[in-house]
Design an enzyme around this catalytic site. Sequence first.
Site, PDB file in Angstrom:
ATOM      1  CG  HIS A  10       4.768  -5.178 -13.636  1.00 45.15           C
ATOM      2  ND1 HIS A  10       4.138  -5.259 -14.858  1.00 45.15           N
ATOM      3  CD2 HIS A  10       5.091  -3.869 -13.468  1.00 45.15           C
ATOM      4  CE1 HIS A  10       4.064  -4.044 -15.402  1.00 45.15           C
ATOM      5  NE2 HIS A  10       4.643  -3.187 -14.581  1.00 45.15           N
ATOM      6  CB  VAL A  36       3.184  -0.660  -2.647  1.00 46.86           C
ATOM      7  CG1 VAL A  36       2.733  -1.830  -1.774  1.00 46.86           C
ATOM      8  CG2 VAL A  36       4.304  -1.098  -3.564  1.00 46.86           C
ATOM      9  CB  ILE A  39      -2.372   0.321  -7.226  1.00 52.10           C
ATOM     10  CG1 ILE A  39      -2.230   1.756  -7.776  1.00 52.10           C
ATOM     11  CG2 ILE A  39      -3.088  -0.586  -8.228  1.00 52.10           C
ATOM     12  CD1 ILE A  39      -1.447   1.861  -9.070  1.00 52.10           C
ATOM     13  CG  MET A  42       2.177  -2.819  -6.724  1.00 55.87           C
ATOM     14  SD  MET A  42       2.604  -1.096  -7.173  1.00 55.87           S
ATOM     15  CE  MET A  42       4.390  -1.194  -7.302  1.00 55.87           C
ATOM     16  CE1 TYR A  77       1.495  -0.457 -10.631  1.00 54.64           C
ATOM     17  CE2 TYR A  77       1.870  -1.462 -12.782  1.00 54.64           C
ATOM     18  CZ  TYR A  77       2.314  -0.674 -11.735  1.00 54.64           C
ATOM     19  OH  TYR A  77       3.555  -0.106 -11.804  1.00 54.64           O
ATOM     20  CG  HIS A  80      -5.115   2.749  -9.863  1.00 52.65           C
ATOM     21  ND1 HIS A  80      -4.782   4.024  -9.470  1.00 52.65           N
ATOM     22  CD2 HIS A  80      -5.886   2.250  -8.879  1.00 52.65           C
ATOM     23  CE1 HIS A  80      -5.323   4.276  -8.289  1.00 52.65           C
ATOM     24  NE2 HIS A  80      -6.005   3.214  -7.909  1.00 52.65           N
TER      25      HIS A  80
END
Lengths: 109, 109
Positions: A10, A36, A39, A42, A77, A80
């Site tokens: 991403h 990181v 979530i 990730m 993600y 979220h």
Amino acid sequence: MEEAKGVVKHVLLAKFKEGISENQIEELTKGYAKLVDLIEPMKSFHWGKDVSTENLHQGFTHIFESTFESMEGVAEYVAHPAHVEFANLFLSQVEKVIVFDYKPTTVRV
Amino acid sequence: MEEAKGVVKHVLLAKFKEGISENQIEELTKGYAKLVDLIEPMKSFHWGKDVSTENLHQGFTHIFESTFESMEGVAEYVAHPAHVEFANLFLSQVEKVIVFDYKPTTVRV
């Protein structure tokens, strides 16, 4: 051609608005990195400033790359609440942005 | 913040011209990958197609990422005759392009 199973990169390219200071960019970068921990899908994060010499960077100055195990992970993600809140802040401070997701493929020739 | 010693990521985003076929793009991708064998400081190469859902990819459809050990390595690559020849071909087939070099930094928060 071989496709890495499931891994999704991403990538976000940004040019910040005039008047956004280096300190503000550092705070945004830390906020991005903190995702990181918040979530689960990730998996990793790194970033960097453009140091290219070919003059084809089109004004973009910063890149942020995170890695997910699947497109479902990216979807989780994106939806979220921690990402939604961060994205609203981040996007309010950029003049332009590109977000690009891809599954890396290595070509053997 | 930790900066990986010397490693430089060279990222190219492309939107190909209308009329450029998937076969032509595959040939270009193979030509790009072949540079790894021809240009010593180019250490690795991968690519991918945009699969993002946030609609912030600004029309770019392909990404190509190669890795170098230093900015001197990138400079050697940029000036290498095999790169110059390939870049002239590649750039003639894209509608728009971004080339971005950076030294990846991991933030620990």
